[in-house]
Enzyme design. Sequence first.
Site, short mmCIF file in Angstrom:
data_model
loop_
_atom_site.label_atom_id
_atom_site.label_comp_id
_atom_site.label_asym_id
_atom_site.label_seq_id
_atom_site.Cartn_x
_atom_site.Cartn_y
_atom_site.Cartn_z
CG ASP A 67 -0.10 11.49 -0.19
OD1 ASP A 67 -0.76 11.06 0.77
OD2 ASP A 67 0.28 10.77 -1.12
CG ASN A 136 2.46 5.82 -11.82
OD1 ASN A 136 2.65 5.65 -10.62
ND2 ASN A 136 1.89 6.90 -12.30
CG HIS A 138 2.26 7.18 -7.53
ND1 HIS A 138 1.23 6.98 -8.42
CD2 HIS A 138 1.72 6.99 -6.30
CE1 HIS A 138 0.13 6.67 -7.76
NE2 HIS A 138 0.40 6.66 -6.46
CD GLU A 143 1.36 10.55 -10.34
OE1 GLU A 143 1.88 9.44 -10.58
OE2 GLU A 143 0.15 10.68 -10.11
C1 GLP Z 1 -2.12 6.80 -3.81
C2 GLP Z 1 -1.38 7.46 -2.63
C3 GLP Z 1 -0.11 6.74 -2.33
C4 GLP Z 1 -0.41 5.26 -2.34
C5 GLP Z 1 -0.66 4.81 -3.75
C6 GLP Z 1 -1.12 3.38 -3.87
O1 GLP Z 1 -2.33 7.62 -4.88
N1 GLP Z 1 -1.12 8.83 -2.75
O2 GLP Z 1 0.42 7.18 -1.10
O3 GLP Z 1 0.68 4.55 -1.83
O4 GLP Z 1 -1.51 5.68 -4.43
O5 GLP Z 1 -2.45 3.25 -3.50
P1 GLP Z 1 -3.11 1.87 -3.11
O6 GLP Z 1 -2.52 1.45 -1.83
O7 GLP Z 1 -4.59 2.18 -2.99
O8 GLP Z 1 -2.82 0.94 -4.23
#
Ligand code: GLP
Length: 249
Positions: A67, A136, A138, A143
């Site tokens: 992304d 959540n 995702h 989402e």
């Molecule tokens: C972000 C990214 C995801 C990631 C997730 C968890 O928003 N777009 O690809 O896996 O949230 O983030 P983190 O690893 O900082 O907890």
Amino acid sequence: MEVIKVRDYNEMSKKAAEYITSKVKSSTCINLGLATGGTPLGLYKNMVLDFQKNKTDYQHVTSFNLDEYVGLSEDHPNSYHYYMKENLFNYINILKSNVHLPNGKGVSLKKECDHYDKLIKGCGGIDVQVLGIGQNGHIGFNEPGTSFGTKTHVVKLTESTRQANKHFFNDMDEVPTHAITMGIQSIMNSREILLLASGAEKGVAINKLLQGDLNEQFPASILQLHPNVTVIADEQSLTSHISIQDITT
Ligand code: GLP
């Protein structure tokens, strides 16, 4: 789904790096799907250390990131382009021309999304997709409520996701409201998935991933249907589990 339980974030990062580097070493051509966020930082750090020590070759590796934020240029310090360069690409010998992320600054975002899907398909699809997981549920920026059939698309970020990513920005106003993300179908098309999780704040999400129902309100639940998923999760993120049968330690 195979679950590998590890002690802590460091062990998760080392195990994940061993997993990825062994795939890279044993292939003549491999497409990696990469993720951002806090979770894979240790994985990338260990890949860089391995490169310095063992000279693991990345010239035959092509990468596709999950992304990118809409509206941030490649050299914006909070863009995922920048994150990937700073944390991995600048320190290994992957070819610049083999590195791909969605373009969040494109004039037509719809065209950018279609182009990204075609690019992945044209390269033969993703062999190993690295994933983190949002609190959540995702995956990428898909989402809750995202259709399981989505390809790469533009999403409006939920307030909880913007809050969770706020610490990377100076203040909340700077956190983008939209992103381009590979869709759930795009992720499911990967031949293999490696999901990483660390910390108690991921406990509920990991519990639902492993034991919850298949539900579009919890996007990661779709992974229950993928034939080749490995989860590397630390003790804190697994504390709420009492009945996992298939944990390997
Ligand atoms: C972000 C990214 C995801 C990631 C997730 C968890 O928003 N777009 O690809 O896996 O949230 O983030 P983190 O690893 O900082 O907890």
